[in-house]
Write an enzyme that holds these catalytic residues in place. Sequence first.
Site, short mmCIF file in Angstrom:
data_model
loop_
_atom_site.label_atom_id
_atom_site.label_comp_id
_atom_site.label_asym_id
_atom_site.label_seq_id
_atom_site.Cartn_x
_atom_site.Cartn_y
_atom_site.Cartn_z
N HIS A 166 -1.08 10.18 7.59
CA HIS A 166 -0.32 10.16 6.34
C HIS A 166 0.00 11.55 5.80
CE1 HIS A 166 -0.46 5.86 6.06
NE2 HIS A 166 -1.77 5.83 6.08
N ASP A 207 -5.56 0.03 3.07
CA ASP A 207 -4.80 -0.93 3.86
C ASP A 207 -5.46 -2.30 3.86
OD1 ASP A 207 -2.35 0.24 5.32
OD2 ASP A 207 -3.86 1.81 5.57
#
Length: 258
Positions: free
Chosen positions: A48, A178
């Site tokens: 990320h 997530d």
Amino acid sequence: MPAPTNKFKAAILNGEKQIGLWMGLANAYTAEICAGAGFDWLVIDGEHAPNDLQSILGQLQALSNYPVNPVVRVPIGETWLIKQVLDLGAQTILVPMVESAEQAKELVRAIKYPPAGVRGVGAALARASQFNRIGDYVQTANDQTCLIVQVESQVGLEAIEEIGQIDGVDGIFIGPADLAADMGYLGRPGEQVVKDAVLKGIEKIVATGKAAGILSADKAFARACLDQRASFVAVGTDVTLFSSATSKLAGEFVGDDG
């Protein structure tokens, strides 16, 4: 001369608590600042954060002069990418989005030289072998590579027992953000039902004999994970620390007519 000892791997396999920080600023200069802070391990995030091979290399070089253990999270568990990151000198690889024992087996093969795996033998060109100055590197590297698989879905949590049986998987890391999204709580990893799932997951990981890991900037929850016998816990991110500190300082002065 053998490959360098992976002190992070040794520590988590011995159940020693390792406190870490996530790095997403993608910069060797800030990585070096973090290296001197006193953490046991630092994650160079390739999933990320805007990292590429060159920026990962620069950060590994910056950390090498400090008693801190680097962990590189690759963006995806592709063999060709893992090979490149290992050759840069990373010994501990974190792979996101792992959901099955079969996937974990392939990742073990990716980080190991033959006959245990399929890692390409090009150590003469690699920083990992000190450019072929470590004479026994290829013969000893397998013992020092460390694979952490990241489970971050309900399917992944259900597969923990099976993943935990795979030789060569050294630790299982739960990704709460997530996982929260997969459970229907997008952007809300602090929901108690998510925390309960994480703690249950850690319990299952420990029961398999593998090291358990987590990232949480919630200090109370991070301590709860440690109490649940998580071995390696990241307690914040460089991005959030920098963002919070700059916003706080600006808020103290901007718009202040005094």
